[in-house]
Scaffold this motif. Structure first.
Motif, mmCIF file in Angstrom:
data_model
loop_
_atom_site.group_PDB
_atom_site.id
_atom_site.type_symbol
_atom_site.label_atom_id
_atom_site.label_comp_id
_atom_site.label_asym_id
_atom_site.label_seq_id
_atom_site.Cartn_x
_atom_site.Cartn_y
_atom_site.Cartn_z
ATOM 1 N N ILE A 376 27.352 44.742 21.386
ATOM 2 C CA ILE A 376 27.680 45.287 22.670
ATOM 3 C C ILE A 376 27.413 44.329 23.594
ATOM 4 O O ILE A 376 28.242 44.385 24.691
ATOM 5 N N GLY A 377 26.443 43.639 23.637
ATOM 6 C CA GLY A 377 26.165 42.531 24.405
ATOM 7 C C GLY A 377 27.153 41.682 24.815
ATOM 8 O O GLY A 377 27.832 41.221 25.906
ATOM 9 N N VAL A 378 27.934 41.170 23.540
ATOM 10 C CA VAL A 378 29.123 40.183 23.563
ATOM 11 C C VAL A 378 30.149 40.857 24.265
ATOM 12 O O VAL A 378 30.976 40.334 24.815
ATOM 13 N N ALA A 379 30.542 42.161 23.874
ATOM 14 C CA ALA A 379 31.623 43.070 24.314
ATOM 15 C C ALA A 379 31.605 43.065 26.134
ATOM 16 O O ALA A 379 32.546 43.041 26.706
ATOM 17 N N VAL A 380 30.218 43.193 26.529
ATOM 18 C CA VAL A 380 29.990 43.217 27.871
ATOM 19 C C VAL A 380 30.426 41.782 28.477
ATOM 20 O O VAL A 380 30.903 41.712 29.516
ATOM 21 N N VAL A 381 29.971 40.834 27.738
ATOM 22 C CA VAL A 381 30.189 39.234 28.408
ATOM 23 C C VAL A 381 31.706 39.053 28.303
ATOM 24 O O VAL A 381 32.167 38.468 29.516
ATOM 25 N N ILE A 382 32.499 39.788 27.423
ATOM 26 C CA ILE A 382 33.913 39.445 27.593
ATOM 27 C C ILE A 382 34.672 39.899 29.175
ATOM 28 O O ILE A 382 35.215 39.408 29.706
ATOM 29 N N VAL A 383 33.886 41.145 29.535
ATOM 30 C CA VAL A 383 34.220 41.933 30.808
ATOM 31 C C VAL A 383 33.718 40.997 32.007
ATOM 32 O O VAL A 383 34.627 40.760 32.796
ATOM 33 N N THR A 384 32.489 40.752 31.739
ATOM 34 C CA THR A 384 31.718 40.104 33.132
ATOM 35 C C THR A 384 32.106 38.865 33.157
ATOM 36 O O THR A 384 32.454 38.313 34.470
ATOM 37 N N ASN A 385 32.361 38.054 32.061
ATOM 38 C CA ASN A 385 32.340 36.550 32.461
ATOM 39 C C ASN A 385 33.935 36.250 32.437
ATOM 40 O O ASN A 385 34.354 35.197 32.916
ATOM 41 N N LEU A 386 34.930 37.091 31.845
ATOM 42 C CA LEU A 386 36.382 36.910 31.758
ATOM 43 C C LEU A 386 37.063 37.446 32.895
ATOM 44 O O LEU A 386 38.211 37.354 33.190
ATOM 45 N N VAL A 387 36.291 38.549 33.611
ATOM 46 C CA VAL A 387 36.910 39.143 34.656
ATOM 47 C C VAL A 387 36.248 38.991 36.000
ATOM 48 O O VAL A 387 36.548 38.649 37.025
ATOM 49 N N LEU A 388 34.812 39.345 35.957
ATOM 50 C CA LEU A 388 33.969 39.379 37.153
ATOM 51 C C LEU A 388 33.734 38.078 37.724
ATOM 52 O O LEU A 388 33.910 37.797 38.796
ATOM 53 N N HIS A 389 33.531 36.915 36.853
ATOM 54 C CA HIS A 389 33.351 35.578 37.139
ATOM 55 C C HIS A 389 34.587 34.947 37.717
ATOM 56 O O HIS A 389 34.102 34.642 38.875
ATOM 57 N N PRO A 390 35.733 34.879 37.048
ATOM 58 C CA PRO A 390 36.680 34.493 38.078
ATOM 59 C C PRO A 390 36.970 35.043 39.159
ATOM 60 O O PRO A 390 37.610 34.289 40.236
ATOM 61 N N VAL A 391 36.940 36.526 39.252
ATOM 62 C CA VAL A 391 37.033 37.049 40.601
ATOM 63 C C VAL A 391 36.146 36.670 41.514
ATOM 64 O O VAL A 391 36.683 36.426 43.053
ATOM 65 N N LEU A 392 34.917 36.503 41.351
ATOM 66 C CA LEU A 392 33.867 35.984 42.323
ATOM 67 C C LEU A 392 34.270 34.865 42.922
ATOM 68 O O LEU A 392 34.257 34.470 43.988
ATOM 69 N N LEU A 393 34.738 33.877 41.853
ATOM 70 C CA LEU A 393 34.822 32.409 42.340
ATOM 71 C C LEU A 393 36.154 32.287 42.944
ATOM 72 O O LEU A 393 36.514 31.405 43.693
ATOM 73 N N SER A 394 37.250 33.349 42.841
ATOM 74 C CA SER A 394 38.433 33.412 43.570
ATOM 75 C C SER A 394 37.874 33.461 45.133
ATOM 76 O O SER A 394 38.911 32.959 46.227
ATOM 77 N N TYR A 395 36.802 34.176 45.216
ATOM 78 C CA TYR A 395 36.444 34.391 46.823
ATOM 79 C C TYR A 395 35.594 33.019 47.284
ATOM 80 O O TYR A 395 35.914 32.488 48.337
ATOM 81 N N VAL A 396 34.390 32.822 46.557
ATOM 82 C CA VAL A 396 33.793 31.709 46.980
ATOM 83 C C VAL A 396 33.978 30.365 46.866
ATOM 84 O O VAL A 396 33.771 29.309 47.214
ATOM 85 N N GLY A 397 34.809 30.098 45.726
ATOM 86 C CA GLY A 397 35.424 28.786 45.120
ATOM 87 C C GLY A 397 34.433 27.630 44.809
ATOM 88 O O GLY A 397 33.222 28.117 44.666
ATOM 89 N N ILE A 398 34.903 26.272 44.551
ATOM 90 C CA ILE A 398 33.913 25.379 44.369
ATOM 91 C C ILE A 398 33.731 24.604 45.633
ATOM 92 O O ILE A 398 34.938 24.190 46.376
#
Length: 797
Positions: A376-398
């Motif tokens: 369950i934890g890894v399934a959640v990571v699929i959503v948070t790190n492959l969706v939420l993470h890049p979306v957040l970075l698309s706003y804040v950037g490097i």
């Protein structure tokens, strides 16, 4: 000045042909996605904070094993031989024959009797009426309760007490040989018969501390109280979980510092940590909604979920920084990073999740719970790190400082990457393969001593100097009946358990067991019969044998304790008190019983293994021993199949999987040399280590193949892989290793062992992906054929 490695080969497939559908859906709906994530995080977070520690005796044992089935079938007749506690009340100076001690022991007995979870009918100590003395006199049998009648404790009554104890046969069992302590034994109810609620082991353990140890021991300088039993051990483990929260915070802190040093960017540091923490909250919330708690063995899974999240988050941050250094804005950099990583990231995470699910084949509920929790934890990571993470970075950037650091870092470290790329050189690769072969052979040789089960006395899950293990050591030193008991159940037709053929067979089995190394003593109704027969004959030791006369046998067992015979005389146990519950002891003793049963088949009665804590441990060891290799086969099969589906190449699968295999062999060798057995808590580590470790190989190979398909030479392709993905893999392996390495300081020994083993596997899987994978590629891959196939596919499309 250009590096010659950059200039070799033609370039094919340099850019994606089009945005994939998933990319368009995610980046075209960013505000909606963030709102959905915010709502779900609030919902799951609300439930996550309500999750509680949980443990159950039945969930820790293999209920489908024949030994456990036998035990559960006859559980009602073995009420005081299952889940129970033993409380020793000891005096430091003097002995138990004082008014102060006897008054205190009476109060402690009453306190134990009224503890929630205690089966009151089975409580036994010298103050309980079921502890009696019996003797044969000229007038026949005489007996009574051990506590003599009367008020107060004058010298006459204390002398009578001492005489009763000596006649009771309880010296060494309920009373210490040196008369400086006595035991109160209490069987426990797994479920409250009135409410149906399961026993709360943490609350029970705390009640023992507060109502028994603190109340009667802490304020009395001459009294020590020692407690052993499954419930107390699990209670101590659950209380130790509180320290795990501190280790989690330490892990987050170390990860933050190392990420900041790696990225030189606040957004590149905080977003992967934030996304990984969100994943942990989601996982805990889902578990709570599904009715799961956190038992002492699966409580470490949130660490692993966080580690997996960081592992994939670093890859995204690294890819974002590279794209930003090439001049793309935050939005475009996030899209391109997602485009390049979502396929290998998805495959790696699916490998993790399905690999963890292979633990479901092990028929122990606590391991199955761990498998479900991790998946369950890894399934959640699929959503948070492959969706939420890049979306957040698309706003804040490097940040600009992060981009500059990437540019300067690449220039400064090209020489290092150039040196490491020689792992793929034709003259270096054979040496690496030879070293790997030697390491594999050495690993197989050293892991021959790997044992299944406990290798230490007491509770190996806790430190040797823990209060529980100190209490257990006290019991072993002062009582002849060990707390490690193997129960062989003898079943017959009703009213036939005391027939001479049954008794004779039991007698023979006891003789064999008593002459087996590791067995301290045995007991059964045969033991009672011999004692009573001797007493019938003026105590003459010549009569201390099993009589062939059935009437004598019937008379001798009339007053047998209830624990040695059931109500209709259809079951009687043989108790074997063991020196310890080490794996080799259990295997040896169980082997003796099984050999005896095989050599002496009977139609009228059966010998059934095995109850008692030693029987449960023996069954658990057998299940783990049988499941270990099967679990590894399934884990590697799942990983191999998913890698083949992704890369469509057996050669690619071998490049990724062989380094994992080397790490598994070396890990088992390390366990053997450190004296860590394969048990309920260590077996999942092997699957977890393989599942998380495959991520390194997938990311390295995916980028490696990308550069090979551009027409680069093998060494040049690996150089570019190191410059882009390799540095992130190295950083991730070191960061995760340092994070779990802190567990070694845990007061819970099995957590320290898991931390050590995971540290080894994280680091070695990273080393395997960086060092051995390119060496294997030199022998297995055919770059020309790969490029030709890719060009043909382009033409066909």
């Amino acid at each position: 000045m250009s590096n010659p490695l950059h200039d070799k080969g033609e370039h094919y497939i340099t850019t994606p042909k089009a945005e994939p559908l998933l990319e368009r859906l995610i980046f075209g709906s960013r505000p909606i996605i963030l709102v959905i994530f915010a709502l779900l995080t609030a919902f799951f977070g609300y439930h996550a904070v309500q999750i509680k520690p949980d443990a159950s005796f039945e969930r820790l044992i293999p209920l489908e094993h024949p030994y456990i089935k036998n035990m559960m079938e006859h559980r009602a007749d073995l009420s005081n031989l299952g889940n129970s506690i033993r409380i020793a009340v000891a005096v430091k100076d003097g002995d138990i024959f004082t008014e102060e001690y006897m008054d205190l022991l009476e109060k402690v007995t009453d306190e134990v009797f009224f503890l929630n979870g205690v089966d009151r009918a089975g409580v036994q100590g010298i103050w309980t009426p079921n502890t009696r003395w019996v003797e044969v006199t000229e007038e026949g049998f005489q007996g009574g309760t051990v506590i003599p009648g009367g008020d107060g404790w004058d010298a006459t009554r204390l002398n009578a007490l001492e005489q009763n104890i000596q006649r009771s046969g309880e010296i060494g069992r309920l009373v210490a040989d040196d008369f400086k302590s006595t035991i109160i034994s209490a069987p426990l109810l797994e479920k409250n018969p009135e409410t149906g609620e399961t026993l709360d082991y943490q609350a029970f353990g705390n009640a023992i501390e507060e109502k028994i140890r603190q109340k009667y021991g802490a304020d009395n300088p001459n009294i020590d109280i020692h407690v052993v039993g499954f419930a107390k051990k699990v209670g101590d483990l659950i209380n130790g979980i509180q320290s795990i929260g501190l280790f989690f915070l330490v892990t987050i802190g170390l990860t933050f510092v190392l990420l900041l040093l790696y990225s030189r960017c606040w957004s590149g540091t905080l977003t992967p940590i934030f996304s990984s923490i969100i994943a942990v909250f989601w996982q805990l919330g889902i578990l709570k909604l599904l009715g799961f708690g956190l038992d002492p063995y699966s409580v470490l899974v949130p660490f692993l979920v966080f580690a997996v999240g960081i592992s994939h988050g670093v890859q995204i941050v690294n890819a974002m920084a590279v794209e930003s250094a090439d001049g793309h804005n935050a939005y475009e950099s996030a899209k391109r990073a997602f485009r390049g990583l979502y396929v290998p990231g998805m495959i790696a995470l699916l490998s993790d999740a399905i690999g963890f699910l292979t633990l479901l084949f092990i028929e122990i509920d606590v391991i199955r719970d761990l498998a479900i929790s991790a998946s369950i934890g890894v399934a959640v990571v699929i959503v948070t790190n492959l969706v939420l993470h890049p979306v957040l970075l698309s706003y804040v950037g490097i940040s600009k400082s992060g981009v500059r650091y990437v540019q300067n870092h690449d220039e400064r470290h090209d020489r290092k990457w150039h040196w490491m790329s020689k792992f793929a050189h034709p003259s270096v690769a054979p040496v690496s393969i030879l070293i790997a072969l030697i390491g594999t052979g050495l690993g197989f040789y050293l892991k021959q001593d790997l044992k299944v089960g406990d290798l230490d006395p007491g509770a190996p899950e806790l430190r040797a100097d823990s209060r529980y293990n100190m209490d257990n050591q006290f019991m072993m030193e002062n009582y002849s009946t060990s707390s490690d008991v193997l129960v062989i159940m003898v079943t017959t037709e009703p009213e036939r358990c005391s027939s001479y053929p049954v008794m004779a067979a039991m007698n023979d089995l006891q003789w064999r067991l008593e002459n087996t190394p590791g067995v301290e003593s045995t007991a059964s109704i045969v033991t009672v019969s011999k004692i009573v027969t001797k007493a019938f004959n003026e105590g003459n030791f010549k009569w201390s044998e099993l009589s062939r006369n059935q009437q004598v046998i019937n008379s001798s067992v009339q007053r047998a304790p209830s624990g040695l015979i059931n109500s209709d005389c259809s079951l009687t146990p043989v108790l074997a008190f063991l020196e310890d519950h080490k794996a080799e002891t259990l295997q040896r003793v169980v082997g003796v019983v099984e050999d005896y049963v095989a050599e002496n088949p009977q139609d009228d009665f059966q010998f059934l293994l095995g109850a008692g804590n030693a029987g449960v441990d023996a069954a658990t060891n057998e299940v783990i021993s049988d499941a270990k290799n099967m679990m590894l086969v399934f884990v590697y099969a799942v990983v191999s199949i998913l890698c083949f589906i992704t890369f469509r190449s057996i050669r690619a699968v071998l490049c990724i999987v062989i380094p994992l295999g080397l790490t598994s062999v070396l890990c088992e060798a390390l366990m053997a040399q450190l004296g860590i057995g394969i048990k309920v808590e260590t077996l999942p580590v092997i699957a977890l280590g393989v599942g998380i470790g495959v991520d390194y190989g997938i990311y390295i190979y995916a980028k490696f193949e990308h550069f090979l398909l551009q027409g680069r030479s093998l060494q040049n392709a690996y150089f570019e892989t190191l410059r882009s993905t390799g540095k992130a893999v190295i950083f991730t392996g070191i960061t995760l290793g340092i994070g779990v390495c802190t567990w070694i300081l845990s007061p819970i020994k099995f957590q320290a062992n898991m931390g050590l083993l995971l540290f080894f596997m994280f680091i070695w899987n990273m080393i395997g992906a960086i060092w051995l994978l390119p060496a294997l590629a030199r022998f297995l891959l055919r770059p020309d054929q790969m490029v030709a196939k890719a060009k043909a596919a382009q033409v066909a499309s």
